[in-house]
Write an enzyme that holds these catalytic residues in place. Structure first.
Site, PDB file in Angstrom:
ATOM      1  CD  GLU A  99      -2.920  -1.107   2.353  1.00 25.13           C
ATOM      2  OE1 GLU A  99      -4.051  -1.574   2.182  1.00 25.13           O
ATOM      3  OE2 GLU A  99      -2.527  -0.693   3.463  1.00 25.13           O
ATOM      4  CB  CYS A 112       3.115   7.459   3.074  1.00 21.73           C
ATOM      5  SG  CYS A 112       3.629   6.201   4.250  1.00 21.73           S
ATOM      6  CB  CYS A 119       6.972  -5.579   8.118  1.00 20.14           C
ATOM      7  SG  CYS A 119       8.423  -4.878   8.927  1.00 20.14           S
ATOM      8  CB  CYS A 123       6.498  -2.830  15.518  1.00 24.42           C
ATOM      9  SG  CYS A 123       8.151  -2.562  14.852  1.00 24.42           S
ATOM     10  CB  CYS A 126       3.033  -1.740  13.199  1.00 25.42           C
ATOM     11  SG  CYS A 126       3.067  -1.664  11.413  1.00 25.42           S
ATOM     12  N   GLY A 170       6.818  -2.240   5.694  1.00 27.75           N
ATOM     13  CA  GLY A 170       8.181  -2.758   5.616  1.00 27.75           C
ATOM     14  C   GLY A 170       9.231  -1.863   6.242  1.00 27.75           C
ATOM     15  CB  SER A 202      10.561   6.303   8.526  1.00 27.15           C
ATOM     16  OG  SER A 202      10.231   5.977   9.839  1.00 27.15           O
ATOM     17  CB  CYS A 345       1.171   6.568  11.466  1.00 29.31           C
ATOM     18  SG  CYS A 345       2.803   6.119  11.892  1.00 29.31           S
TER      19      CYS A 345
HETATM   20  S1  SF4 Z   1       6.193  -1.702   9.042  1.00 30.61           S
HETATM   21 FE1  SF4 Z   1       7.518  -0.513  10.422  1.00 30.61          FE
HETATM   22  S2  SF4 Z   1       6.335  -0.271  12.310  1.00 30.61           S
HETATM   23 FE2  SF4 Z   1       5.359  -1.905  11.101  1.00 30.61          FE
HETATM   24  S3  SF4 Z   1       6.256  -3.835  11.873  1.00 30.61           S
HETATM   25 FE3  SF4 Z   1       7.502  -3.165  10.139  1.00 30.61          FE
HETATM   26  S4  SF4 Z   1       9.154  -1.948  11.022  1.00 30.61           S
HETATM   27 FE4  SF4 Z   1       7.565  -2.137  12.591  1.00 30.61          FE
END
Ligand code: SF4
Length: 352
Positions: A99, A112, A119, A123, A126, A170, A202, A345
């Site tokens: 996305e 973005c 990923c 985290c 997220c 990611g 980031s 976010c």
């Molecule tokens: S996308 Fe970013 S915030 Fe989400 S799990 Fe991966 S590293 Fe963590």
């Protein structure tokens, strides 16, 4: 066979450098300028098929189609938020989804973009972290994300993109080569010609790669997703902290700054009763003093179904911001955009 060559060993033409393309046309007995023409179609004119390259003969276009592939990213679905934010789901040539989000404000049009399909860092707060990582997104696909969001921005808002943030799905620094190669094409005069100063990468905090960015003397900005003021709390919400603790990140960010003098931002999502107390604010101020950061973005949390966190009360948020201001921390409160379409976010999860 290259990573993106198909089963017959046919290469993705966008993997070739201009030199390699020139060599190809030499071997084919074609004039040198053909390479420049095709290069222009591929990057500046963003052709999505060989047949679109209308200043080449039909025979030559056919040959290119036999010798190369031209896989492109397409938009699979879009959703527009009541605040103007637009979320797009992209589909890769083999059907993977990721996305991107277009965020319009009065003075900026920000894309973005995602760097991985899913990923691996998981985290806790997220939504993307709950989707297994399938693969890295190739540099030409990242380029396509920017091209598609730029077209969207022009179509809906009559304005080109002004900024790009790698804050989608990611961890960009775990896809280092593709991210840097995409940024090279996005900033190249014969690509999209955007300024690297308007690009922010980031990271959740990969110390070794942050140092590598310093060694590579990159020109874009860096943001660290901090989200906790000490190792104990960070370990609870970000697995990556076990191998990249705060001291290693402080050292890496100082090294990055010494090498590049590029702007660094700290990102800190406020979670109710977890990192929003006066003591947390005190620890954050101490940490901030050890990092050459220009800015701390305090981000409003967007609850997701899978995680137990909540948004703090307005009073706690005000008190936290007040403490930072009193201690001369350059902090900004970021209200979330696109919450109603899960585009905010930490909410990206291919849910269109
Ligand atoms: S996308 Fe970013 S915030 Fe989400 S799990 Fe991966 S590293 Fe963590």
């Amino acid at each position: 066979m290259s990573a993106t060559a198909n089963s017959k060993g046919v290469r993705n033409i966008r993997e070739l450098s201009l030199d390699e393309l020139t060599q190809y046309f030499e071997v084919m007995g074609e004039p040198k300028f053909r390479a420049k023409q095709v290069w222009e179609w591929l990057w500046a004119k963003q052709a999505h098929s060989f047949s679109a390259m209308t200043n080449l003969s039909k025979e030559l276009r056919q040959k290119l189609g036999e010798h190369f592939t031209l896989p492109v990213l397409t938009i699979d679905a879009t959703q527009q938020s009541s605040d103007g934010t637009v979320k797009s789901r992209f589909r890769t040539h083999e059907g993977h989804l990721c996305e991107g989000v277009l965020i319009p404000t009065e003075e900026r049009f920000t894309a973005c973009v995602s760097s991985q399909i899913g990923c691996s860092l998981a985290c806790k707060f997220c939504a993307t972290g709950y989707i297994d990582r399938k693969r890295n997104i190739d540099f030409d696909e990242i380029y396509d994300e920017v091209v598609l969001l730029n077209q969207q921005s022009e179509r809906i808002y009559g304005h080109k993109l002004t900024n790009i943030v790698f804050m989608g799905m990611g961890e960009p620094l775990l896809n280092y080569k593709n991210v840097l190669r995409a940024i090279e094409r996005i900033t190249a005069p014969d690509g999209l010609g955007m300024s690297p100063r308007r690009i922010t990468v980031s990271t959740a905090g990969v110390a070794k790669a942050i140092r590598q960015l310093g060694d590579d003397k990159v020109k874009f900005k860096l943001a660290l997703s901090l989200h906790a003021p000490n190792d104990a709390k960070r370990n609870e919400i970000m697995n990556i902290n076990a191998s990249n603790d705060l001291q290693s990140l402080v050292d890496a960010l100082n090294y990055f700054y010494q090498q590049t003098k590029n702007e660094i931002t700290l990102e800190y999502i406020l979670f109710k009763d977890f990192n929003d107390s006066q003591k947390d604010a005190e620890e954050l101020v101490k940490l901030y003093r050890r990092i050459p950061a220009d800015l701390v973005n305090i981000i409003e949390y967007n609850p997701i179904d899978l995680a137990k966190f909540e948004k703090p009360t307005e009073e706690m948020t005000d008190a936290f911001m007040g403490y930072l201001a009193k201690n001369r921390v350059n902090a900004r409160l970021r209200r979330s955009r696109g919450k109603d379409i899960d585009a905010a976010c930490g909410q990206l999860a291919n849910k269109n």
